[in-house]
Design a protein around this motif. Structure first.
Motif, short mmCIF file in Angstrom:
data_model
loop_
_atom_site.label_atom_id
_atom_site.label_comp_id
_atom_site.label_asym_id
_atom_site.label_seq_id
_atom_site.Cartn_x
_atom_site.Cartn_y
_atom_site.Cartn_z
N PHE A 134 -76.22 15.93 13.89
CA PHE A 134 -77.05 16.93 13.19
C PHE A 134 -76.69 16.99 11.71
O PHE A 134 -77.56 17.14 10.85
N LYS A 138 -79.20 16.43 8.59
CA LYS A 138 -79.35 17.44 7.56
C LYS A 138 -79.09 16.87 6.17
O LYS A 138 -79.79 17.21 5.20
N VAL A 144 -84.97 18.08 12.90
CA VAL A 144 -84.63 17.73 14.29
C VAL A 144 -85.19 18.80 15.23
O VAL A 144 -84.90 19.99 15.08
N THR A 146 -85.00 19.75 19.22
CA THR A 146 -84.29 19.44 20.46
C THR A 146 -85.14 19.85 21.65
O THR A 146 -85.88 20.83 21.59
N ASP A 158 -78.81 23.68 11.82
CA ASP A 158 -78.42 22.35 12.30
C ASP A 158 -79.58 21.60 12.92
O ASP A 158 -79.60 20.37 12.93
N TYR A 159 -80.54 22.32 13.46
CA TYR A 159 -81.76 21.75 14.04
C TYR A 159 -82.84 22.81 13.89
O TYR A 159 -82.55 23.98 13.61
#
Length: 346
Positions: A134, A138, A144, A146, A158-159
């Motif tokens: 992640f 970034k 991203v 998930t 982070d996502y």
């Protein structure tokens, strides 16, 4: 603010994979995939918060990191759904499979970024451990999404978001099916899923919470079968020896449940009759067993994430706010509908 997403598409179930592809379309089967009506409340995620660039899905390079081999019907359907939707949206798909190896999945995700992926869809192997991947995404401003298993990292940091089932609710629904099938009395064995991910934890909690008010149902054994058919069969064989009076089995996925059927038959028992079996997934094998009378019920875990994943990336790219969690709709199968709904199974 609650968000309600309605997206529908059918999923084609086909095996096979390549590392870079622009998949062809074919006739589809299975039910439409959609988001459940009740979505998570609270602040969502938008490009204005992340500073990520706007990316048009058409012609974009999208990376998909699959966690496990497609021997499992759920993974087969999940991967095909992503492929189908990539083709529908005109995106170029890069594909990797971690083969149940966390370190490989981290390397896979970094490799997808190095190969030019501008958007990522990740099916995490575990809830923990993917932070290095992640961080790499970034650093390159690669959004991203998930799917399926929720990670412990931070959404919109982070996502972007998690798309998946409400696993606690799945466990509770399985408990209700078990109570109905047993009349609220019996000795239950639980075939646990793989350790280290929220699916196992939540499906276990949901089931135990669901039967907590039914004192006649007692959990007498629980052991992991790693979401695998052969391991589920082996564990069931052991449990039959140590607990010959088991009258019900809750398997946290269909593959383990089907393995349990084999073990029970070999022991001279009648699964679905002598021993009730309830599981979570919605695979064709398990639903067919219900129709045949050798299985009790299945709570679906919908693997058709493609439409929701790509729609979410598209909305994010346009600057719309997306929720931190998007719950996909799940069906349910029992003796009253299994034969009629068999074509919906994957």
């Amino acid at each position: 603010m609650s968000r309600i997403l309605f997206i529908a598409v059918a999923a084609l179930l086909v095996t096979g994979c390549t590392s870079r592809e622009t998949p062809t379309t074919a006739s589809s089967e299975g039910p439409a995939a959609s988001a459940a009506q009740n979505q998570s409340a609270g602040p969502g995620c938008a490009r204005s918060k992340t500073g990520y660039p706007q990316i048009d899905l058409k012609g974009a390079v999208v990376g998909f990191s699959q966690s496990e081999k497609e021997a499992n019907p759920f993974r087969t359907a999940e991967t095909q759904s992503i492929r189908d939707e990539a083709a529908k949206r005109g995106a170029e798909l890069l594909y990797t499979n971690a083969q149940s190896d966390l370190n490989k999945q981290i390397s896979d995700i970094k490799s997808l970024i190095d190969r030019g992926a501008k958007l990522l869809i990740v099916a995490p192997l575990n809830s923990d451990g993917l932070q290095p991947a992640f961080d790499a995404a970034k650093a390159k401003q690669v959004p991203v999404v998930t799917i399926d298993r929720k990670v412990s990292s931070q959404p919109c940091t982070d996502y972007l978001t998690f798309i998946g089932s409400d696993f606690v609710e799945q466990g509770k629904r399985a408990a209700q099916q078990m109570i109905k099938a047993t009349g609220g009395n019996g000795k239950v064995a639980i075939l646990l899923g793989a350790s280290g991910n929220n699916v196992t934890v939540d499906r276990t909690k949901g089931f135990k919470d669901g039967i907590a008010g039914t004192p006649g149902l007692t959990v007498v054994a629980e052991q992991t079968g790693e979401f695998d058919r052969s391991k589920g069969q082996a564990v069931m064989e052991q449990l039959i020896q140590s607990n010959p009076d088991i009258t019900a089995v809750y398997a946290e996925n269909d593959e383990m449940g089907v393995g349990a059927v084999t073990a029970l038959k070999a022991a001279g028992k009648q699964p679905g009759k002598d021993v009730k079996i309830v599981s979570v997934d919605g695979t064709r094998n398990a639903v067919q067993l219900i129709a045949d009378g050798s299985y009790t019920a299945v709570v679906e875990s919908n693997p058709r994430f493609g439409p929701l994943a790509f729609d979410t990336l598209e909305k994010f790219g346009k600057g719309d706010e997306i929720p931190n969690t998007i719950v996909i709709s799940d069906d349910e199968y029992d003796s009253t509908n299994a034969a009629q709904k068999l074509a919906n199974a994957y």
